[in-house]
Design a protein around this motif. Sequence first.
Motif, PDB file in Angstrom:
ATOM      1  N   VAL A 183       3.195  -1.741  11.246  1.00 18.74           N
ATOM      2  CA  VAL A 183       2.550  -1.731  10.438  1.00 18.74           C
ATOM      3  C   VAL A 183       3.599  -1.734   9.128  1.00 18.74           C
ATOM      4  CG1 VAL A 183       1.322   0.046   8.591  1.00 18.74           C
ATOM      5  CG2 VAL A 183       0.456   0.088  11.035  1.00 18.74           C
ATOM      6  N   TYR A 184       3.471  -2.647   8.190  1.00 16.51           N
ATOM      7  CA  TYR A 184       4.583  -2.459   6.900  1.00 16.51           C
ATOM      8  C   TYR A 184       3.312  -2.336   6.010  1.00 16.51           C
ATOM      9  CZ  TYR A 184       7.691  -5.868  10.388  1.00 16.51           C
ATOM     10  OH  TYR A 184       8.521  -5.753  11.605  1.00 16.51           O
ATOM     11  N   VAL A 185       4.586  -1.323   5.025  1.00 11.68           N
ATOM     12  CA  VAL A 185       3.983  -1.778   3.158  1.00 11.68           C
ATOM     13  C   VAL A 185       4.847  -2.968   2.705  1.00 11.68           C
ATOM     14  CG1 VAL A 185       3.972  -0.673   1.703  1.00 11.68           C
ATOM     15  CG2 VAL A 185       3.184   1.100   3.835  1.00 11.68           C
ATOM     16  N   SER A 186       3.666  -3.050   1.850  1.00  9.50           N
ATOM     17  CA  SER A 186       4.978  -4.753   1.230  1.00  9.50           C
ATOM     18  C   SER A 186       4.093  -3.462  -0.571  1.00  9.50           C
ATOM     19  CB  SER A 186       4.127  -5.808   1.740  1.00  9.50           C
ATOM     20  OG  SER A 186       4.174  -7.778   0.850  1.00  9.50           O
ATOM     21  N   SER A 187       4.613  -3.823  -0.796  1.00 10.51           N
ATOM     22  CA  SER A 187       4.491  -3.275  -2.295  1.00 10.51           C
ATOM     23  C   SER A 187       5.287  -3.822  -3.638  1.00 10.51           C
ATOM     24  CB  SER A 187       5.423  -1.723  -2.961  1.00 10.51           C
ATOM     25  OG  SER A 187       4.697  -1.415  -3.867  1.00 10.51           O
ATOM     26  N   GLY A 188       4.262  -3.861  -4.788  1.00 10.75           N
ATOM     27  CA  GLY A 188       5.229  -4.628  -6.108  1.00 10.75           C
ATOM     28  C   GLY A 188       6.243  -3.684  -6.937  1.00 10.75           C
ATOM     29  N   THR A 189       5.853  -2.606  -6.543  1.00  9.10           N
ATOM     30  CA  THR A 189       6.760  -1.731  -6.981  1.00  9.10           C
ATOM     31  C   THR A 189       7.876  -1.821  -6.175  1.00  9.10           C
ATOM     32  OG1 THR A 189       5.988   0.012  -7.498  1.00  9.10           O
ATOM     33  CG2 THR A 189       7.664   1.248  -6.243  1.00  9.10           C
ATOM     34  N   ASP A 190       9.654  -1.228  -6.554  1.00 12.81           N
ATOM     35  CA  ASP A 190      11.300  -0.986  -5.550  1.00 12.81           C
ATOM     36  C   ASP A 190      10.706  -0.852  -4.847  1.00 12.81           C
ATOM     37  OD1 ASP A 190      13.787  -1.791  -6.819  1.00 12.81           O
ATOM     38  OD2 ASP A 190      13.900  -0.328  -5.556  1.00 12.81           O
ATOM     39  N   LYS A 207      12.783  -0.042   7.949  1.00 16.21           N
ATOM     40  CA  LYS A 207      12.372  -1.313   7.778  1.00 16.21           C
ATOM     41  C   LYS A 207      11.574  -2.474   7.270  1.00 16.21           C
ATOM     42  CE  LYS A 207      12.972  -1.417  12.813  1.00 16.21           C
ATOM     43  NZ  LYS A 207      13.507  -1.851  14.301  1.00 16.21           N
ATOM     44  N   GLN A 208      10.437  -1.448   7.674  1.00 16.34           N
ATOM     45  CA  GLN A 208       9.008  -1.376   7.740  1.00 16.34           C
ATOM     46  C   GLN A 208       8.605  -1.392   6.262  1.00 16.34           C
ATOM     47  OE1 GLN A 208       8.545  -0.307  12.304  1.00 16.34           O
ATOM     48  NE2 GLN A 208       7.064   0.107  10.839  1.00 16.34           N
ATOM     49  N   ILE A 209       9.161  -1.123   5.686  1.00 17.68           N
ATOM     50  CA  ILE A 209       9.077  -1.055   3.782  1.00 17.68           C
ATOM     51  C   ILE A 209       9.360  -1.933   3.058  1.00 17.68           C
ATOM     52  CG2 ILE A 209       8.880   0.191   1.823  1.00 17.68           C
ATOM     53  CD1 ILE A 209       9.413   2.508   4.090  1.00 17.68           C
ATOM     54  N   ILE A 210       8.523  -2.919   2.605  1.00 20.57           N
ATOM     55  CA  ILE A 210       8.704  -4.154   1.764  1.00 20.57           C
ATOM     56  C   ILE A 210       8.824  -3.984   0.341  1.00 20.57           C
ATOM     57  CG2 ILE A 210       9.035  -6.380   1.524  1.00 20.57           C
ATOM     58  CD1 ILE A 210       8.032  -6.663   3.948  1.00 20.57           C
ATOM     59  N   ARG A 258      10.630 -13.725   5.903  1.00 20.31           N
ATOM     60  CA  ARG A 258      11.733 -13.657   5.547  1.00 20.31           C
ATOM     61  C   ARG A 258      11.789 -12.370   6.328  1.00 20.31           C
ATOM     62  NH1 ARG A 258      11.602 -14.230  -0.156  1.00 20.31           N
ATOM     63  NH2 ARG A 258      11.322 -12.438  -0.345  1.00 20.31           N
ATOM     64  N   GLU A 259      11.250 -11.435   5.844  1.00 18.82           N
ATOM     65  CA  GLU A 259      11.815 -10.028   6.805  1.00 18.82           C
ATOM     66  C   GLU A 259      10.925  -9.269   7.973  1.00 18.82           C
ATOM     67  OE1 GLU A 259      12.650  -6.805   3.872  1.00 18.82           O
ATOM     68  OE2 GLU A 259      12.258  -8.012   1.672  1.00 18.82           O
ATOM     69  N   ILE A 260       9.280 -10.195   8.284  1.00 21.33           N
ATOM     70  CA  ILE A 260       8.536 -10.045   9.375  1.00 21.33           C
ATOM     71  C   ILE A 260       9.099 -10.815  10.429  1.00 21.33           C
ATOM     72  CG2 ILE A 260       6.547  -9.626  10.393  1.00 21.33           C
ATOM     73  CD1 ILE A 260       5.940  -8.556   7.968  1.00 21.33           C
ATOM     74  N   GLY A 261       8.744 -12.424   9.433  1.00 24.32           N
ATOM     75  CA  GLY A 261       8.623 -13.654  11.078  1.00 24.32           C
ATOM     76  C   GLY A 261       7.702 -13.777  11.641  1.00 24.32           C
ATOM     77  N   LEU A 262       6.645 -13.276  11.162  1.00 21.84           N
ATOM     78  CA  LEU A 262       5.489 -12.979  12.050  1.00 21.84           C
ATOM     79  C   LEU A 262       4.207 -12.895  10.734  1.00 21.84           C
ATOM     80  CD1 LEU A 262       6.183 -11.280  15.502  1.00 21.84           C
ATOM     81  CD2 LEU A 262       6.010 -13.723  15.366  1.00 21.84           C
TER      82      LEU A 262
END
Length: 341
Positions: A183-190, A207-210, A258-262
């Motif tokens: 599970v990744y989190v991809s946020s518009g927040t910093d 590393k799973q928090i973008i 860039r960060e997951i690649g999948l």
Amino acid sequence: MNMKNKRTLILVISFVMVSAFCFGGSRKNALSLWTDKAPAKKALIEYVDSVTNKKSADFIPVENRIAIFDFDGTLFLETDPTYFDWMLFEHRVLDDKSFTPSAEQLEAAKLSREQKKFPGLSASRERMVSEAYKDLTLDDFYAYVRAFMKEDQPGFTNLKRGDAWYKPMVQVVSFLIENNFTVYVSSGTDRLTVRPLVMDTLPLPAKQIIGSDSTIVTEMQGDKDGLEYTYTQADQLVLGGRNLVKNLQMNKVSSIVREIGLKPVLAFGNSSTDASMLNYSIQNNKYKALAFMLCCDDLEREYGNLKKADSMKEASAQNGWIPVSMKDDWKTIYGEDVKRK
């Protein structure tokens, strides 16, 4: 019955009981904070059943079970009046006596607090927010965020800012992790703001928090570009105070690459700024993929927005996303002891 046969019978019974729990009982009780008739609940459980079954044509290998979630409004409160990161900025500018804001920062924070309204996305907003924490060390900034998390959440009783998670969505994350999804989190927040919020609640590594990014420099680097400066053993990292990228819309797709690649096989969002991420995840995916759109249609337990909710439901129908009704699909939002004022 001899001892060997008894041991065999015990092993068989144990396997049947464990199998019933793992493949029957856990599914039956999965997502218990969701209403039984919620279409999204049914779709997600059936999906997980299918893609984790090696005999299924939809089986997905563990390494490709990627799920990605937006943060604000998808996992975490973004209302009353607005996003956590902007409330933190208001606090920094208006309440923190150790900080001397610029006239621009002061005007923006005062106006938004008076109007109880988010000023909207803009380059100047992102610049002001980044500049507000310039020269703080990473540890000091994380501590600053965590201190703010301990404050009472406006608009609700029995809720701290850092605890304002949508409990049914936290349950989704746990359900997916239990079924070997990454599970990744991809946020518009910093991302540095999101890390303490996420890592103090969910079992996810940094590393799973973008998220959006600002510059990180050293105390002695000054105005030199990173290519012109060598980190020394006497250096200490600090926030550089300059925004680099806002992780919304197409930028969410770029950061996934860039960060997951999948390519994710599951994507969850709540607004038009998540549309790119959701569409990318389900478009031409070699694996079965689903996208879910949360609709903020609850006006009793949450500060919903019916106009936005209707818009997201329409977008879901047009794009093949599965809508989630906060009002109809969830038994609770923040817990039964939390009430909207």
